[in-house]
Design a protein around this motif. Sequence first.
Motif, PDB file in Angstrom:
ATOM      1  N   SER A 149      44.742  35.731  36.792  1.00 50.20           N
ATOM      2  CA  SER A 149      44.642  36.442  35.516  1.00 50.20           C
ATOM      3  C   SER A 149      46.053  36.787  35.052  1.00 50.20           C
ATOM      4  CB  SER A 149      43.752  37.679  35.666  1.00 50.20           C
ATOM      5  OG  SER A 149      44.295  38.586  36.605  1.00 50.20           O
ATOM      6  N   VAL A 171      39.500  38.423  33.924  1.00 50.06           N
ATOM      7  CA  VAL A 171      39.293  39.644  34.714  1.00 50.06           C
ATOM      8  C   VAL A 171      37.808  39.991  34.776  1.00 50.06           C
ATOM      9  CG1 VAL A 171      39.770  42.111  34.862  1.00 50.06           C
ATOM     10  CG2 VAL A 171      41.601  40.538  34.199  1.00 50.06           C
ATOM     11  N   ASN A 247      41.171  42.784  40.925  1.00 50.38           N
ATOM     12  CA  ASN A 247      42.209  42.155  40.116  1.00 50.38           C
ATOM     13  C   ASN A 247      43.539  42.674  40.650  1.00 50.38           C
ATOM     14  OD1 ASN A 247      43.242  40.592  37.921  1.00 50.38           O
ATOM     15  ND2 ASN A 247      43.466  42.441  36.711  1.00 50.38           N
TER      16      ASN A 247
END
Length: 257
Positions: A149, A171, A247
Motif C-alpha cells: 500500500s 488498505v 497495514n
Amino acid sequence: MPLLKDKVAIVTGASSGLGRAIALRYAREGANVVLADVRDEPIEGGETTQALILAAGGSAISPRTDVSKWSDVDALVEAAVSRFGRLDVMVNNAAIYTSTNLVETTEEQWNRVMAVNVTGVFHGCKRAVQQMLTQDPVEEVRGRIVNISSQHGMVGSPGDMPYGVSKGSIVQMTRQIAVDHARDFIVCNAVAPGKIITGKPGVANDPQALDYSHRRTPWPRLGRPDDVAGAALFLASDMATYITGVNLLVDGGWMAF
C-alpha cells in the motif's frame, strides 16, 4: 535456517524498485521466486532480477504478466504451481502513477491506474486465495498475502489523486480479505512505505520534493527499497504469527510526526 526456505513466492512488479528488492530478499532467504512484470529490464539499470537470483544460486522464473488482466494472473499462478508445486506467498506490488490532481486527471489515466493498482491487486489476491484454499495448512497457515500500500493510502497524496485513492483501496481490501479468510488459515497484510528512494523517474525524485520529505521524516535518512523488503519478509515468514489485517508502516516515523 533461511526464513523462507523452500517457500514459493510470487512478486508482482518485480523488475524494478520495491518489487525487485523484495524478490531479491526472498530469494536470499531461500524462496523459489516467481517474478511477474510486463518488462524484465530494471528501471535502475543493470542485470535483470532473475539473472541476479540465478547467479546467486537461487531459483526464479519470470512469466510476463499484466496484473490488470485476469487471464495473465490466472496463468501466473498456474505457472508457479506447475513449476514449484504450491503457492505460499503472494506479494501484490505492481503499481503505476500519473502525478495529476483531480482536474488534471483524464478518464483514461484514472481507469489505467485503477486497473493496475486496484483491480490488479484484486486479481492477485483472488487468484492466490483460490490456490491457497486447495492447500493443507502448514503451521496453521495455508498461505500469506502481502499487499504493498502506501502512507498515501492514509493521508492525501499531493498532486497525485488517482494514486492516493488506489492505495487507500488496497488498505481496505487487505482488511476485508484478512477478515473473510482468517478461518481458512489465509493471512493477509499490507506494507505501507513512506518516502522510499527508487530509480523511478519523474516528480518522485524532484530535489524540492526530496527536501520536503527529508524535513518531514523524523528518521535521519529517507527510505531504501530494502527497508520495505525487510517488512515484506517478516510478514511472509513464520515469524509473523497472529498478525493479519495489518497495514505496516515503513516510513521513518512520518505518520507519527
